[in-house]
Design a protein around this motif. Structure first.
Motif, short mmCIF file in Angstrom:
data_model
loop_
_atom_site.label_atom_id
_atom_site.label_comp_id
_atom_site.label_asym_id
_atom_site.label_seq_id
_atom_site.Cartn_x
_atom_site.Cartn_y
_atom_site.Cartn_z
N HIS A 295 0.87 -1.18 0.00
CA HIS A 295 0.00 0.00 0.00
C HIS A 295 0.91 1.23 0.00
O HIS A 295 1.88 1.29 0.77
CB HIS A 295 -0.90 0.00 1.25
N GLU B 84 -1.69 -0.96 -3.93
CA GLU B 84 -2.91 -0.24 -3.56
C GLU B 84 -2.47 1.20 -3.29
O GLU B 84 -1.43 1.40 -2.65
CB GLU B 84 -3.43 -0.87 -2.27
N THR C 7 -3.31 5.26 -2.10
CA THR C 7 -4.16 6.29 -1.49
C THR C 7 -3.59 7.65 -1.86
O THR C 7 -2.39 7.88 -1.67
CB THR C 7 -4.17 6.16 0.06
N GLN D 88 -3.54 9.11 9.34
CA GLN D 88 -4.87 8.49 9.22
C GLN D 88 -4.94 7.50 8.06
O GLN D 88 -5.71 6.55 8.11
CB GLN D 88 -5.94 9.57 9.03
N ALA D 89 -4.15 7.71 7.03
CA ALA D 89 -4.22 6.85 5.84
C ALA D 89 -3.40 5.56 5.98
O ALA D 89 -3.50 4.67 5.14
CB ALA D 89 -3.74 7.63 4.61
N GLN E 155 -2.06 1.98 6.75
CA GLN E 155 -2.67 0.66 6.89
C GLN E 155 -1.57 -0.33 7.28
O GLN E 155 -0.39 -0.02 7.13
CB GLN E 155 -3.30 0.24 5.56
N PRO E 156 -1.96 -1.53 7.74
CA PRO E 156 -0.90 -2.48 8.14
C PRO E 156 0.08 -2.80 7.00
O PRO E 156 1.26 -3.05 7.26
CB PRO E 156 -1.69 -3.74 8.55
N HIS E 157 -0.40 -2.78 5.75
CA HIS E 157 0.50 -3.11 4.65
C HIS E 157 1.07 -1.88 3.93
O HIS E 157 1.60 -1.99 2.83
CB HIS E 157 -0.18 -4.05 3.65
N THR E 158 0.96 -0.69 4.57
CA THR E 158 1.57 0.50 3.96
C THR E 158 3.09 0.34 3.99
O THR E 158 3.68 0.10 5.05
CB THR E 158 1.18 1.79 4.73
N ARG F 123 5.88 3.93 12.30
CA ARG F 123 5.19 2.79 11.70
C ARG F 123 6.09 1.94 10.80
O ARG F 123 5.61 1.03 10.13
CB ARG F 123 3.99 3.28 10.89
#
Ligand code: PLP
Length: 378
Positions: A90, A115, A117, A133-134, A136-139, A167
């Protein structure tokens, strides 16, 4: 009529004399660097070594081997994006990006590889909380511009970097509009990768770009070929910068880029930065007084300002500025369609006025005066 160059966001002009001198010297004195052992080959290698060292110090890289010379920012960004992402990742990016970030990312998304964003505009820029906020676990990657090439809006890269560090997400910064304008310390900002043009505010010639890669990052590469090193091997060297640099480099351009960065160091980045900040503020303030002229973007930012004048198409306005006043600007979409959508100027675009190291207060006043006259005449 005197020519007045206000298109520094596209490329800086004129280049400092020292850049021209360094390029001419390299032209007269360069064999193929790192290929042969003769005098001219060694001289060419020295020009590149010196420039790499200068650029590395300028951005406070741990080692000059982490600096890759590229064709332009687009080349560097393609190497970074395609070298970093893996299937299923992501990626977070922003609506302020140039097509050199958007197109590789959208192509990867279309191919089902990633993916994506795209963060929207908030209060004239993109806020660090939006990145948080954007997530995700796979970012795996945040790819963001440091400043918009349409409005000059700056994104708070230090805070975004902290969010990424917390993160374990890699941060890629496109510094094309800020390198040579704002201080960038790649170690303090913990950038995984940074890409920028060499021909904008770093004051090098066209055909140059820079890619910084953090020592722990192993970028995948697709360009393979001669490096002048470990020539007995049929595989591309794994070590930097040879890993990313195959083929005869742009020795003359790189020598010019090194001289451009040395010029910045001699004048002092702080001096240049403060000067451009003051010019940008003067320009924004003056333009905002003109009736019928819309000035886009935040109150402050780097010296890139977008405008539209009632009754003029952006292309027509740029033509009139050049024809009647000798002022060179850039109309249209500036290769940043999403930024124009975000500020409501898509598809017609804006006329972009951008200052640089050689811009004077008189030149800024002249463009304000010219636009006031055109506004009154309509
Ligand atoms: C923010 C930004 N990124 C990337 C680029 C692409 O730079 P280059 O033309 O050196 O590839 C530009 C150039 O306008 C830019 O402004």
């Amino acid at each position: 009529m005197k020519q007045l160059y206000l298109d520094h966001a596209a490329t800086s002009w004129p280049k400092p004399e020292a850049v021209k001198t360094a390029m001419l010297r390299a032209l007269e004195q360069s064999g193929n660097p790192g290929r042969s052992g003769h005098r001219l080959s060694l001289d060419a290698a020295r020009f590149i070594h010196k420039a790499r060292h200068t650029v590395s110090k300028f951005f406070n890289a741990t080692s000059s081997t982490q600096i890759v010379f590229t064709l332009n920012a687009t080349d560097a960004l393609n190497m970074a994006i395609k070298g970093l992402v893996k299937a299923g990742d992501h990626v977070i990016t922003t609506c302020l990006e140039h097509n050199s970030v958007l197109r590789p990312l959208f192509a990867l998304q279309k191919a089902g590889q990633i993916e994506l964003t795209v963060l929207e505009l908030q209060d004239g820029t993109v806020q660090p909380e939006q990145f948080a906020q954007a997530m995700q676990p796979h970012t795996a990657l945040v790819a963001m511009t440091h400043a918009s090439n349409v409005t000059g809006a700056v994104i708070d890269v230090a805070t975004v970097s902290q969010i990424c560090q917390e993160r374990g997400v890699k941060l890629l910064v496109d510094a094309s509009q800020t390198a040579g304008v704002l201080p960038i310390d790649v170690q303090a900002l913990d950038l995984a990768v940074m890409a920028c043009s060499g021909h904008k505010s770093l004051l090098g010639p066209q055909g140059t770009g820079v890619l910084y890669v953090r020592p722990d990052i192993e970028l995948a590469f697709w360009r393979e070929g001669g490096t002048g090193s470990i020539s007995h091997e049929v595989y591309q060297p794994a070590f930097m910068p040879d890993r990313m640099e195959a083929g005869t480099p742009n020795t003359i351009g790189i020598a010019g880029l090194g001289a451009g960065v040395e010029f910045l160091q001699q004048v002092g980045l702080e001096t240049i930065s403060q000067g451009e900040k003051a010019l940008a503020a003067r320009l924004r303030q003056g333009l905002r007084q003109i009736k019928g002229l819309t000035v886009y973007g935040p109150e402050s930012g780097v010296g890139v300002v977008s405008v539209n004048l009632e009754g003029f198409d952006s292309a027509e306005l740029s033509v009139r500025l050049e024809r009647d006043y000798g002022i060179l600007t850039r109309p249209g979409l500036h290769c940043a369609p999403l930024a124009h959508q975000a500020i409501g100027t898509y598809p017609h675009g804006t006329t972009r006025i951008s200052v640089g190291y050689s811009t004077t207060e008189d030149e800024v006043d002249a463009v304000i005066e010219a636009l006031s006259e055109l506004a009154k005449a309509k």
